[in-house]
Design an enzyme around this catalytic site. Structure first.
Site, PDB file in Angstrom:
ATOM      1  N   GLN A 122       2.582  -2.905  -2.364  1.00  0.00           N
ATOM      2  CA  GLN A 122       3.014  -2.805  -1.090  1.00  0.00           C
ATOM      3  C   GLN A 122       2.643  -1.746  -0.189  1.00  0.00           C
ATOM      4  OE1 GLN A 122       7.164  -5.211  -1.339  1.00  0.00           O
ATOM      5  NE2 GLN A 122       6.923  -4.325  -3.262  1.00  0.00           N
ATOM      6  N   ASN A 123       2.235  -0.565  -0.800  1.00  0.00           N
ATOM      7  CA  ASN A 123       2.243   0.649  -0.601  1.00  0.00           C
ATOM      8  C   ASN A 123       0.821   0.831   0.211  1.00  0.00           C
ATOM      9  OD1 ASN A 123       4.599   1.212  -1.762  1.00  0.00           O
ATOM     10  ND2 ASN A 123       3.396   2.170  -3.416  1.00  0.00           N
ATOM     11  N   VAL A 124       0.700   1.784   1.496  1.00  0.00           N
ATOM     12  CA  VAL A 124      -0.512   1.915   2.206  1.00  0.00           C
ATOM     13  C   VAL A 124      -0.853   3.350   1.957  1.00  0.00           C
ATOM     14  CG1 VAL A 124       0.716   0.403   3.987  1.00  0.00           C
ATOM     15  CG2 VAL A 124       1.060   2.571   4.447  1.00  0.00           C
ATOM     16  N   ASP A 125      -0.651   3.938   0.828  1.00  0.00           N
ATOM     17  CA  ASP A 125      -1.190   5.118   0.603  1.00  0.00           C
ATOM     18  C   ASP A 125      -2.421   5.694   0.089  1.00  0.00           C
ATOM     19  OD1 ASP A 125      -0.392   4.680  -2.122  1.00  0.00           O
ATOM     20  OD2 ASP A 125       1.756   5.467  -1.556  1.00  0.00           O
ATOM     21  N   HIS A 140       0.027  -4.735   1.888  1.00  0.00           N
ATOM     22  CA  HIS A 140       0.139  -4.345   3.516  1.00  0.00           C
ATOM     23  C   HIS A 140      -0.683  -3.326   3.979  1.00  0.00           C
ATOM     24  CE1 HIS A 140       4.573  -4.767   2.254  1.00  0.00           C
ATOM     25  NE2 HIS A 140       4.279  -5.915   2.877  1.00  0.00           N
ATOM     26  N   CYS A 199     -11.679   2.482  21.238  1.00  0.00           N
ATOM     27  CA  CYS A 199     -12.488   2.200  20.176  1.00  0.00           C
ATOM     28  C   CYS A 199     -13.883   2.747  20.927  1.00  0.00           C
ATOM     29  CB  CYS A 199     -12.549   0.631  20.331  1.00  0.00           C
ATOM     30  SG  CYS A 199     -14.014  -0.078  19.274  1.00  0.00           S
ATOM     31  N   CYS A 202     -15.951  -0.701  22.029  1.00  0.00           N
ATOM     32  CA  CYS A 202     -15.595  -1.662  23.168  1.00  0.00           C
ATOM     33  C   CYS A 202     -14.459  -1.058  24.020  1.00  0.00           C
ATOM     34  CB  CYS A 202     -15.190  -2.993  22.676  1.00  0.00           C
ATOM     35  SG  CYS A 202     -13.571  -3.110  22.031  1.00  0.00           S
ATOM     36  N   GLY A 239       8.945   0.267  -8.908  1.00  0.00           N
ATOM     37  CA  GLY A 239       9.176   1.213  -7.748  1.00  0.00           C
ATOM     38  C   GLY A 239       9.383   0.262  -6.405  1.00  0.00           C
ATOM     39  N   SER A 241      12.371  -2.261  -4.254  1.00  0.00           N
ATOM     40  CA  SER A 241      13.892  -3.126  -4.388  1.00  0.00           C
ATOM     41  C   SER A 241      13.671  -4.506  -3.853  1.00  0.00           C
ATOM     42  CB  SER A 241      14.800  -2.396  -3.327  1.00  0.00           C
ATOM     43  OG  SER A 241      13.978  -2.184  -1.917  1.00  0.00           O
TER      44      SER A 241
END
Length: 291
Positions: A122-125, A140, A199, A202, A239, A241
């Site tokens: 679930q981490n974005v790191d 995510h 961007c 565009c 890690g 909840s």
């Protein structure tokens, strides 16, 4: 390079060392698994120096009244995007330098041994990627990637940092504390003159390739993860909840399939009443003890 230094415990809640009985129970659980499905959350990365949201005493919600950006706000408000990107720009050099800890490396080793069937974070790191995990879904997304909401063009977040620097050659800001998703705390006054690039193809709005709060995970990705879970014979949550439904739904699916579920997390989780095994230890301390 992967840091093998001592864990950074600044953002790790207080907990007791692993109980030998718990180690034995988790060892039995993992040994009995042939196709283990693992889901990780922010609690696996706290030992790398990245704070989480909900941990007692040390999480973002416990330390401050600040909340992460909401998807709808980012989409509709230019000032919200300016505030987000200014904070992200200041936080990026430190956030992007974080390295995997022992827990990330253990899961990579389990994959190489054929024990771990699929990993969902679930981490974005990007720490699982840095550790070398490949059989993995970033539920995510990942903060290290950026895309255009209009044309879909994608660039690396590190490349965008250069555009920020070129547009803001004299802009400087001192951060007040660090947040979980790569940003820092800045005042409205600090943010006011920060320039945000559009961007390159565009002129559209750039957004990190992550699911913000209030947004939903794409159905194609959800279906893919359900397929990997269907191929698995047990589930380990490390890690997390599991307060966010986008991850919790897979635990509900595992329960429905009557898969044994083990939870390794400091503090209570939404799974505690139906998990086969609940362990209150640091991921980076307990997982390396499992053979």
């Amino acid at each position: 390079s992967v840091s093998r230094a001592s864990p950074n415990l600044t953002f790790v809640p207080a907990c007791h060392p692993p109980d030998p009985v718990e180690v034995e129970e988790l060892q039995r659980f993992v040994s009995n698994s042939k196709r283990l499905f693992v889901m990780t959350g922010a609690g696996i990365s706290t030992e790398s120096g990245i704070p989480d949201y909900r941990s007692e005493g040390v999480g973002l919600y416990a330390r401050t009244d600040r909340r992460p950006v909401q998807h709808a706000e980012f989409i509709r408000s230019a000032s919200a995007r300016q505030r987000y990107w200014a904070r992200n720009f200041v936080g990026w050099p430190q956030f992007s330098s974080h390295q995997p800890n022992k827990a990330h490396l253990v899961l990579k080793d389990w994959e190489k041994l054929g024990k771990l069937h699929w990993l969902v974070t679930q981490n974005v790191d990007a720490l699982h990627t840095k550790a070398g995990s490949q059989r993995m879904t970033e539920l995510h997304g990942c903060i290290h990637r950026v895309f255009c909401l209009a044309c879909g063009d994608r660039i690396l977040r590190s490349e965008l940092q250069e555009h920020f620097e070129a547009l803001n050659p004299t802009w400087k800001a001192e951060a007040f504390g660090v947040a979980p998703d790569g940003d820092v705390f800045l005042t409205d006054e600090q943010v006011r003159n920060f320039q945000v690039p559009a961007c390159r193809k565009c002129g559209g709005i750039l957004k990190p390739d992550v699911t913000f709060f209030g947004d939903t995970v794409g159905q194609e990705k959800v279906s893919f993860v359900h397929q990997r879970l269907a191929e698995s014979d047990s589930m380990l949550v490390a890690g997390s909840s599991m307060q966010v439904y986008s991850g919790y739904r897979f635990a509900l699916a595992a329960r429905e399939k009557k898969l044994p579920i083990a939870v390794l997390n400091i503090g209570p989780t939404r799974l505690d009443h139906f998990a086969s095994l609940k362990l209150n230890s640091r991921c980076g301390e307990l997982l390396p003890l499992i053979v």
